[in-house]
Scaffold this motif. Structure first.
Motif, PDB file in Angstrom:
ATOM      1  N   ALA A 142      -9.420  -6.029  15.466  1.00 19.17           N
ATOM      2  CA  ALA A 142     -10.023  -6.072  14.753  1.00 19.17           C
ATOM      3  C   ALA A 142     -10.129  -5.881  13.550  1.00 19.17           C
ATOM      4  N   VAL A 143      -9.191  -5.451  13.301  1.00 18.12           N
ATOM      5  CA  VAL A 143      -8.752  -4.496  11.387  1.00 18.12           C
ATOM      6  C   VAL A 143      -8.528  -5.994  10.431  1.00 18.12           C
ATOM      7  N   VAL A 144      -7.713  -7.316  11.092  1.00 19.75           N
ATOM      8  CA  VAL A 144      -7.755  -8.168  10.400  1.00 19.75           C
ATOM      9  C   VAL A 144      -9.672  -8.491   9.639  1.00 19.75           C
ATOM     10  N   GLY A 145     -10.282  -8.592  10.110  1.00 22.40           N
ATOM     11  CA  GLY A 145     -11.595  -9.034   9.662  1.00 22.40           C
ATOM     12  C   GLY A 145     -12.451  -7.735   9.323  1.00 22.40           C
ATOM     13  N   GLU A 146     -12.009  -6.392   8.885  1.00 21.17           N
ATOM     14  CA  GLU A 146     -12.255  -5.763   8.450  1.00 21.17           C
ATOM     15  C   GLU A 146     -11.224  -5.478   6.970  1.00 21.17           C
ATOM     16  N   CYS A 147     -10.225  -5.809   6.874  1.00 18.59           N
ATOM     17  CA  CYS A 147      -9.735  -5.563   5.888  1.00 18.59           C
ATOM     18  C   CYS A 147     -10.192  -7.437   4.787  1.00 18.59           C
ATOM     19  N   MET A 148     -10.068  -8.481   5.916  1.00 14.07           N
ATOM     20  CA  MET A 148     -10.417  -9.610   4.907  1.00 14.07           C
ATOM     21  C   MET A 148     -11.647  -9.780   4.812  1.00 14.07           C
ATOM     22  N   ALA A 149     -12.499  -9.120   4.829  1.00 21.87           N
ATOM     23  CA  ALA A 149     -13.867  -9.124   4.931  1.00 21.87           C
ATOM     24  C   ALA A 149     -13.818  -9.083   2.999  1.00 21.87           C
ATOM     25  N   CYS A 150     -12.970  -7.702   3.032  1.00 19.53           N
ATOM     26  CA  CYS A 150     -12.524  -8.359   1.383  1.00 19.53           C
ATOM     27  C   CYS A 150     -11.342  -8.893   0.778  1.00 19.53           C
ATOM     28  N   HIS A 151     -10.567  -9.218   1.221  1.00 18.96           N
ATOM     29  CA  HIS A 151      -9.273  -9.496   1.111  1.00 18.96           C
ATOM     30  C   HIS A 151      -8.926 -10.891   1.216  1.00 18.96           C
ATOM     31  N   SER A 152     -10.312 -11.515   1.473  1.00 20.22           N
ATOM     32  CA  SER A 152     -10.520 -13.102   1.720  1.00 20.22           C
ATOM     33  C   SER A 152     -11.351 -14.095  -0.071  1.00 20.22           C
ATOM     34  N   LYS A 153     -11.842 -12.268  -0.149  1.00 17.09           N
ATOM     35  CA  LYS A 153     -12.459 -12.603  -1.406  1.00 17.09           C
ATOM     36  C   LYS A 153     -11.140 -12.047  -2.332  1.00 17.09           C
ATOM     37  N   LEU A 154     -10.953 -10.963  -2.421  1.00 14.08           N
ATOM     38  CA  LEU A 154      -9.375 -10.797  -3.358  1.00 14.08           C
ATOM     39  C   LEU A 154      -8.482 -11.568  -3.311  1.00 14.08           C
ATOM     40  N   GLU A 155      -7.466 -11.771  -4.577  1.00 15.74           N
ATOM     41  CA  GLU A 155      -6.199 -12.617  -3.754  1.00 15.74           C
ATOM     42  C   GLU A 155      -5.204 -12.197  -3.463  1.00 15.74           C
ATOM     43  N   THR A 162      -1.868  -8.232  12.851  1.00 18.75           N
ATOM     44  CA  THR A 162      -2.116  -7.043  12.019  1.00 18.75           C
ATOM     45  C   THR A 162      -2.404  -6.419  10.972  1.00 18.75           C
ATOM     46  N   CYS A 163      -3.646  -6.565   9.632  1.00 16.98           N
ATOM     47  CA  CYS A 163      -2.511  -6.074   8.493  1.00 16.98           C
ATOM     48  C   CYS A 163      -1.387  -4.194   8.649  1.00 16.98           C
ATOM     49  N   THR A 164      -2.555  -3.911   9.707  1.00 19.28           N
ATOM     50  CA  THR A 164      -1.664  -2.433   9.298  1.00 19.28           C
ATOM     51  C   THR A 164      -0.775  -1.774   9.800  1.00 19.28           C
ATOM     52  N   SER A 165      -0.519  -3.298  11.262  1.00 25.43           N
ATOM     53  CA  SER A 165       0.616  -2.958  11.276  1.00 25.43           C
ATOM     54  C   SER A 165       1.997  -2.573  10.247  1.00 25.43           C
ATOM     55  N   CYS A 166       1.847  -3.461   9.378  1.00 27.89           N
ATOM     56  CA  CYS A 166       2.789  -3.409   8.135  1.00 27.89           C
ATOM     57  C   CYS A 166       2.581  -2.702   7.594  1.00 27.89           C
ATOM     58  N   HIS A 167       1.108  -2.715   6.331  1.00 23.39           N
ATOM     59  CA  HIS A 167       0.330  -1.512   5.481  1.00 23.39           C
ATOM     60  C   HIS A 167       0.076  -0.373   6.089  1.00 23.39           C
ATOM     61  N   GLY A 168       0.102  -0.291   6.923  1.00 21.29           N
ATOM     62  CA  GLY A 168      -0.166   1.235   7.378  1.00 21.29           C
ATOM     63  C   GLY A 168      -2.050   1.006   6.796  1.00 21.29           C
ATOM     64  N   ASP A 169      -3.312   2.253   5.927  1.00 25.55           N
ATOM     65  CA  ASP A 169      -4.082   1.795   5.993  1.00 25.55           C
ATOM     66  C   ASP A 169      -4.132   1.878   4.659  1.00 25.55           C
ATOM     67  N   PRO A 170      -3.683   0.697   3.659  1.00 29.91           N
ATOM     68  CA  PRO A 170      -3.388   1.665   1.923  1.00 29.91           C
ATOM     69  C   PRO A 170      -4.465   2.347   1.367  1.00 29.91           C
ATOM     70  N   HIS A 171      -5.666   2.010   2.079  1.00 28.40           N
ATOM     71  CA  HIS A 171      -7.332   2.743   1.032  1.00 28.40           C
ATOM     72  C   HIS A 171      -7.415   4.217   1.602  1.00 28.40           C
ATOM     73  N   LYS A 172      -6.632   4.588   2.836  1.00 30.44           N
ATOM     74  CA  LYS A 172      -6.337   5.680   2.786  1.00 30.44           C
ATOM     75  C   LYS A 172      -6.266   7.219   2.222  1.00 30.44           C
TER      76      LYS A 172
HETATM   77  C1  HEC Z   1     -13.569  -2.269   0.584  1.00 32.47           C
HETATM   78  C2  HEC Z   1     -13.257  -3.718  -0.057  1.00 32.47           C
HETATM   79  C3  HEC Z   1     -11.738  -3.507   1.024  1.00 32.47           C
HETATM   80  C4  HEC Z   1     -11.191  -3.904   2.351  1.00 32.47           C
HETATM   81  C5  HEC Z   1     -12.437  -3.016   3.601  1.00 32.47           C
HETATM   82  C6  HEC Z   1     -10.188  -3.667   2.592  1.00 32.47           C
HETATM   83  N1  HEC Z   1      -9.462  -3.636   0.613  1.00 32.47           N
HETATM   84 FE1  HEC Z   1      -7.383  -3.674   0.562  1.00 32.47          FE
HETATM   85  N2  HEC Z   1      -7.746  -3.340  -1.634  1.00 32.47           N
HETATM   86  C7  HEC Z   1      -9.349  -3.618  -2.074  1.00 32.47           C
HETATM   87  C8  HEC Z   1      -9.342  -3.545  -3.529  1.00 32.47           C
HETATM   88  C9  HEC Z   1     -10.710  -3.977  -4.445  1.00 32.47           C
HETATM   89  C10 HEC Z   1      -7.936  -3.693  -3.719  1.00 32.47           C
HETATM   90  C11 HEC Z   1      -7.099  -3.960  -5.193  1.00 32.47           C
HETATM   91  C12 HEC Z   1      -7.418  -4.585  -5.794  1.00 32.47           C
HETATM   92  C13 HEC Z   1      -6.293  -5.958  -5.310  1.00 32.47           C
HETATM   93  O1  HEC Z   1      -5.140  -5.495  -5.333  1.00 32.47           O
HETATM   94  O2  HEC Z   1      -6.500  -6.537  -5.238  1.00 32.47           O
HETATM   95  C14 HEC Z   1      -7.206  -3.125  -2.886  1.00 32.47           C
HETATM   96  C15 HEC Z   1      -5.490  -3.272  -2.852  1.00 32.47           C
HETATM   97  C16 HEC Z   1      -5.131  -3.395  -1.460  1.00 32.47           C
HETATM   98  C17 HEC Z   1      -3.621  -3.923  -1.330  1.00 32.47           C
HETATM   99  C18 HEC Z   1      -2.879  -3.470  -2.706  1.00 32.47           C
HETATM  100  C19 HEC Z   1      -3.045  -2.134  -3.428  1.00 32.47           C
HETATM  101  C20 HEC Z   1      -2.075  -1.243  -2.564  1.00 32.47           C
HETATM  102  O3  HEC Z   1      -2.477  -0.211  -2.473  1.00 32.47           O
HETATM  103  O4  HEC Z   1      -0.683  -2.087  -2.673  1.00 32.47           O
HETATM  104  C21 HEC Z   1      -3.516  -3.797   0.148  1.00 32.47           C
HETATM  105  C22 HEC Z   1      -2.279  -3.856  -0.033  1.00 32.47           C
HETATM  106  C23 HEC Z   1      -4.185  -3.845   0.656  1.00 32.47           C
HETATM  107  N3  HEC Z   1      -5.826  -3.194  -0.531  1.00 32.47           N
HETATM  108  C24 HEC Z   1      -4.763  -3.354   2.171  1.00 32.47           C
HETATM  109  C25 HEC Z   1      -5.821  -3.492   2.921  1.00 32.47           C
HETATM  110  C26 HEC Z   1      -5.428  -3.943   3.919  1.00 32.47           C
HETATM  111  C27 HEC Z   1      -4.449  -3.564   5.628  1.00 32.47           C
HETATM  112  C28 HEC Z   1      -6.838  -3.322   4.539  1.00 32.47           C
HETATM  113  C29 HEC Z   1      -8.134  -3.683   5.671  1.00 32.47           C
HETATM  114  C30 HEC Z   1      -7.293  -2.140   6.554  1.00 32.47           C
HETATM  115  C31 HEC Z   1      -7.895  -3.500   3.388  1.00 32.47           C
HETATM  116  N4  HEC Z   1      -6.878  -3.213   1.882  1.00 32.47           N
HETATM  117  C32 HEC Z   1      -9.151  -3.499   3.097  1.00 32.47           C
HETATM  118  C33 HEC Z   1     -10.269  -3.322  -1.603  1.00 32.47           C
HETATM  119  C34 HEC Z   1     -10.991  -3.640  -0.062  1.00 32.47           C
END
Ligand code: HEC
Ligand code: HEC
Length: 172
Positions: A142-155, A162-172
């Motif tokens: 499920a976390v793929v959908g959560e992360c990709m909700a943004c990251h499929s639009k970002l670069e 499973t994104c978190t198995s390598c990245h943990g949750d980088p936004h916490k």
């Molecule tokens: C609400 C939108 C959003 C969601 C949901 C989100 N991200 Fe991000 N993420 C961003 C933005 C904006 C950036 C900064 C811009 C960039 O690097 O593209 C970022 C940056 C990152 C980076 C690079 C920056 C760093 O900390 O090294 C990683 C890796 C990343 N996200 C992974 C994830 C993972 C894994 C998840 C799911 C657990 C996730 N993101 C969910 C918006 C989001």
């Protein structure tokens, strides 16, 4: 299939798959059991059916406690990889058993897992042939959908692992 059906299944040099063992000769990349299974799906089904079955196989693999088939009655512990990578799959198992890389249990576990993947794939292809294939039973985490909700639009982010198995949750 080569024996029973003949062409085109007798035209596949299966030796070509041996280099995928150990995640491509020890690189720990994609689990080598998956590669010939994906190939088999690929030569039997096309288009959407092919993609659906490969998705099913990959998602089933990440969720399944392996090995189901216990070679030599070893009663090995089972582990869930939450990944299609050899490195993750086999390392979680070795960690659970607390054994080194060259332990015989590791080889037997990967052998059992290979049987499991073959069995699952054959059952799926049989269901496909009988027109009673159910897909979408197994899905990306499920976390793929959560992360990709943004990251499929970002670069830069691509994939269904499973994104978190390598990245943990980088936004916490
Ligand atoms: C609400 C939108 C959003 C969601 C949901 C989100 N991200 Fe991000 N993420 C961003 C933005 C904006 C950036 C900064 C811009 C960039 O690097 O593209 C970022 C940056 C990152 C980076 C690079 C920056 C760093 O900390 O090294 C990683 C890796 C990343 N996200 C992974 C994830 C993972 C894994 C998840 C799911 C657990 C996730 N993101 C969910 C918006 C989001
Ligand atoms: C098998 C491990 C693995 C998985 C699974 C994985 N990533 Fe990554 N990801 C990496 C590595 C390694 C990099 C490149 C190094 C880095 O920047 O962290 C990377 C890079 C990224 C970046 C760019 C980071 C940056 O610094 O700009 C984003 C965003 C990202 N991943 C998001 C995701 C999302 C979303 C998922 C789930 C669909 C995912 N990753 C799954 C290993 C992984």
């Amino acid at each position: 299939m080569a024996e029973v059906v003949g062409y085109p299944f007798n035209q596949i040099p299966t030796e070509g798959f041996s280099a995928f063992k150990s995640g491509v000769h020890g690189w720990g990349s994609i689990c080598g059991a998956l590669v010939p299974a994906i190939y088999a799906i690929n030569v039997v089904a096309e288009g959407d059916d092919q993609v659906k079955m490969i998705n099913e196989l990959m998602a089933w693999y990440k969720d399944t406690p392996f090995p189901i088939y216990q070679p030599k009655g070893m009663n090995l512990p089972t582990t869930v990889a939450d990944s299609s990578l050899c490195h993750v799959s086999v390392t979680k198992f070795m960690q659970a058993m607390n054994i080194p890389r060259d332990a015989p249990e590791r080889k037997e576990r990967c052998g059992g897992l290979t049987a499991d993947v073959a069995k699952f794939t054959v059952a799926m292809l049989n269901d496909f042939a009988d027109k009673k294939l159910a897909t979408g039973v197994f899905k990306p985490s499920a976390v793929v959908g959560e992360c990709m909700a943004c990251h499929s639009k970002l670069e830069w982010a691509h994939g269904k692992e499973t994104c978190t198995s390598c990245h943990g949750d980088p936004h916490k």
